[in-house]
Write a protein that holds these residues in place. Structure first.
Motif, mmCIF file in Angstrom:
data_model
loop_
_atom_site.group_PDB
_atom_site.id
_atom_site.type_symbol
_atom_site.label_atom_id
_atom_site.label_comp_id
_atom_site.label_asym_id
_atom_site.label_seq_id
_atom_site.Cartn_x
_atom_site.Cartn_y
_atom_site.Cartn_z
ATOM 1 N N GLU B 259 1.006 -1.197 -0.099
ATOM 2 C CA GLU B 259 -0.069 -0.051 -0.222
ATOM 3 C C GLU B 259 0.858 1.512 0.121
ATOM 4 N N ARG B 342 0.093 9.116 -9.268
ATOM 5 C CA ARG B 342 -0.176 7.705 -8.934
ATOM 6 C C ARG B 342 1.208 7.146 -9.936
ATOM 7 N N VAL B 368 -2.742 -3.074 -10.294
ATOM 8 C CA VAL B 368 -3.409 -2.058 -9.354
ATOM 9 C C VAL B 368 -4.866 -2.520 -8.640
ATOM 10 N N HIS B 370 -6.448 -1.574 -5.729
ATOM 11 C CA HIS B 370 -7.359 -0.309 -5.409
ATOM 12 C C HIS B 370 -6.789 0.984 -5.562
ATOM 13 N N GLU B 371 -7.647 1.991 -6.059
ATOM 14 C CA GLU B 371 -7.159 3.041 -6.024
ATOM 15 C C GLU B 371 -8.094 4.234 -5.615
ATOM 16 N N SER B 372 -7.619 5.154 -4.738
ATOM 17 C CA SER B 372 -8.445 6.194 -4.296
ATOM 18 C C SER B 372 -7.872 7.542 -4.182
ATOM 19 N N VAL B 378 -3.333 10.497 -2.911
ATOM 20 C CA VAL B 378 -3.667 9.315 -3.761
ATOM 21 C C VAL B 378 -3.062 7.924 -3.019
ATOM 22 N N LYS B 379 -3.954 7.121 -2.916
ATOM 23 C CA LYS B 379 -3.722 5.906 -2.263
ATOM 24 C C LYS B 379 -3.905 4.682 -2.946
ATOM 25 N N LEU B 380 -2.685 3.943 -2.942
ATOM 26 C CA LEU B 380 -2.793 2.873 -4.009
ATOM 27 C C LEU B 380 -2.582 1.403 -3.545
#
Lengths: 94, 400
Positions: B259, B342, B368, B370-372, B378-380
């Motif tokens: 993460e 990203r 990837v 999950h991406e938010s 930005v959280k990957l």
């Protein structure tokens, strides 16, 4: 002479009432000694004799004689003298 | 005695008075507002005392009106001392020159020793050192600190594994260790190769030992990959075979989940090319600026300081010289697009992965999950599958 005595007694009482420094108002000598090694004489009126054993100063209405050994005049200005040596006695003479 | 000190500056003179009652002459002087001191009466007719140099003329005038005999003795004080020093000038200059000479010589580099290296690399090192200024005859204050030299040498000469730079007085001692590829022919102790991680075996490269797994086998941590027991398949008793130290590499597909969070707004401190230099002399705790007294004109800055010591013979002087270089910096805020953030996040995740895995690892898949993007971040959540050597040695205790 009588007038002089009267003046002096008045001055003396003024000095006492107002607590003034007597050496200033009465022209008396102030002699500060540090043990027997120093003597600081203020308000004298002249040096008369100085030798390595004796110092004679004229002061108001009399003389001061300081006796001792190995006298040196460390400082001499118009009214003050700083004497250094081994002092054995201070005498007030008329 | 303050007044005597003061009189020393203006100069004073000893006078000897002769005549009957010589002490009275000093009384006359006192009446005329002339100060005298250290009056001693030697005998009945002589006395001596000291008067200020400036009063000599007045004293002479006064004496004319009296019957005393006056003679002048020793002169003392600054004016006379100066005159004496002036006469001894060559000596003093010579003395100063000698001190400066010794000071300069104490700060020279007299010797550079290099030990522990081959002639070839030693030559390289000494050439590199010359470039830095470390050579006999140069001043020590032109050279950076031993620590810096050490770092620079390691960076510039790749053949060096380690180098120690030490300064003792006016000599530099270098001790180097070369990088040598040592081929140790030590027999590996008997042992298995076991798995360290869970994964699917992809390739086996075995130089010694009996493989226990095959390609596409799933292995778990602790599983024996290559056995140290050598035995033919028909032999039932495992202990009867010869025992060797298994050697080889077992590459397996291993999965990682990671993460990463990257803020979209970043603050960067950029150095602009402009700098100001300040010079200081430091004496114990007192720092004395000697050049460029101005406050730095930049609002944002970074300071680099360089200190130098001085030596006199073998002693370090309490004075050090400090040069501070103030670089102007600029803080810029960078607003990134989600796409850009990203990319940074991905690169960061890859870097982290390669740090935690052994050197020969290859990434074969990246997904990837999950991406938010929220709260400016930005959280990957990423999924990696990598090919990695999972084998590690495990000694067999032979129990004998």
């Amino acid at each position: 002479m009588k007038k002089n005595k009267l003046k002096e007694s008045i001055m003396r009482s003024i000095t006492q009432i107002f607590d003034l420094p007597s050496e200033v108002t009465l022209k008396l000598p102030r002699i500060t000694t540090i043990g027997t090694i120093h003597a600081y004489i203020e308000n004298h009126q002249g040096l008369i004799i100085f030798s390595s054993e004796e110092l004679l100063l004229k002061v108001h209405q009399g003389h001061v004689r300081i006796k001792g050994k190995g006298f040196v005049l460390k400082m001499m200005i118009a009214q003050d003298i700083l004497l250094e040596g081994e002092i054995s006695g201070i005498y007030y003479e008329k | 005695m303050f007044f005597i000190k003061k009189n020393w500056l203006t100069g004073y003179i000893t006078i000897v008075v002769k005549g009957a009652h010589p002490e009275l002459f000093f009384q006359i002087l006192a009446k005329h507002q002339i100060m005298s001191w250290n009056i001693i009466k030697h005998d009945k007719e002589t006395a001596c005392g000291r008067i200020k140099l400036a009063d000599v003329m007045k004293v002479r005038q006064i004496r004319r009106k009296t019957r005393y005999k006056l003679s002048f003795g020793s002169r003392k004080g600054l004016p006379f001392t100066m005159k004496q020093l002036n006469q001894k000038r060559p000596l003093i200059i010579g003395f100063l020159v000698v001190i400066i000479f010794i000071f300069m010589l104490s700060n020279l580099i007299w010797r550079v020793d290099i030990t522990g290296l081959d002639a070839e690399i030693e030559e390289k090192v000494s050439q590199q050192l010359e470039e830095y200024g470390v050579k006999t005859g140069n001043f020590q204050w032109n050279v950076t600190s031993p620590g810096n030299i050490q770092k620079q040498l390691l960076a510039d000469i790749p053949e060096l594994l380690w180098v120690g730079v030490k300064r003792t007085g006016s000599a530099y001692h270098l001790e180097g260790v070369e990088k040598t590829i040592v081929e140790k022919e030590e027999p590996t102790p008997p042992g298995h190769l076991v798995a360290t991680k869970e994964g699917v075996v992809a390739n086996l490269f075995i130089s010694k030992g009996q493989p226990m797994v095959q390609t596409n086998d799933v292995v778990y941590p602790g599983d024996i990959l290559v056995s140290g027991f050598l035995h033919s398949s028909d032999e039932e008793d495992t202990n009867s075979g010869t025992i060797v130290g298994a050697e080889g590499e077992v590459f397996a597909e291993v999965w990682y989940k990671s993460e990463v969070t990257v803020p979209m707004e970043q603050e960067l401190q950029l150095m602009k090319g402009i700098n100001e230099k300040k010079h200081y002399l430091q004496f114990k705790d007192i720092v004395l600026p000697i050049w460029n007294f101005k406050q730095p004109s930049f609002s944002e800055y970074q300071i680099e300081s360089e200190e130098k010591d001085f030596y006199f013979l073998k002693w370090k002087l309490p004075v050090t010289y400090t040069k501070k270089t103030i670089y102007q910096t600029e803080i810029t805020k960078q607003q990134m697009e989600a796409e850009q953030a990203r990319k940074i996040a991905l690169a960061q995740a890859r870097r982290e992965l390669s740090r935690t895995t052994p050197p020969k690892t290859k990434i074969i898949d990246e997904k990837v999950l999950h991406e938010s993007a929220e709260n400016g971040k930005v959280k990957l959540t990423l999924y990696y599958s990598v090919l990695e050597n999972i084998a590690t040695k495990q000694p067999i205790s032979q129990g004998d």
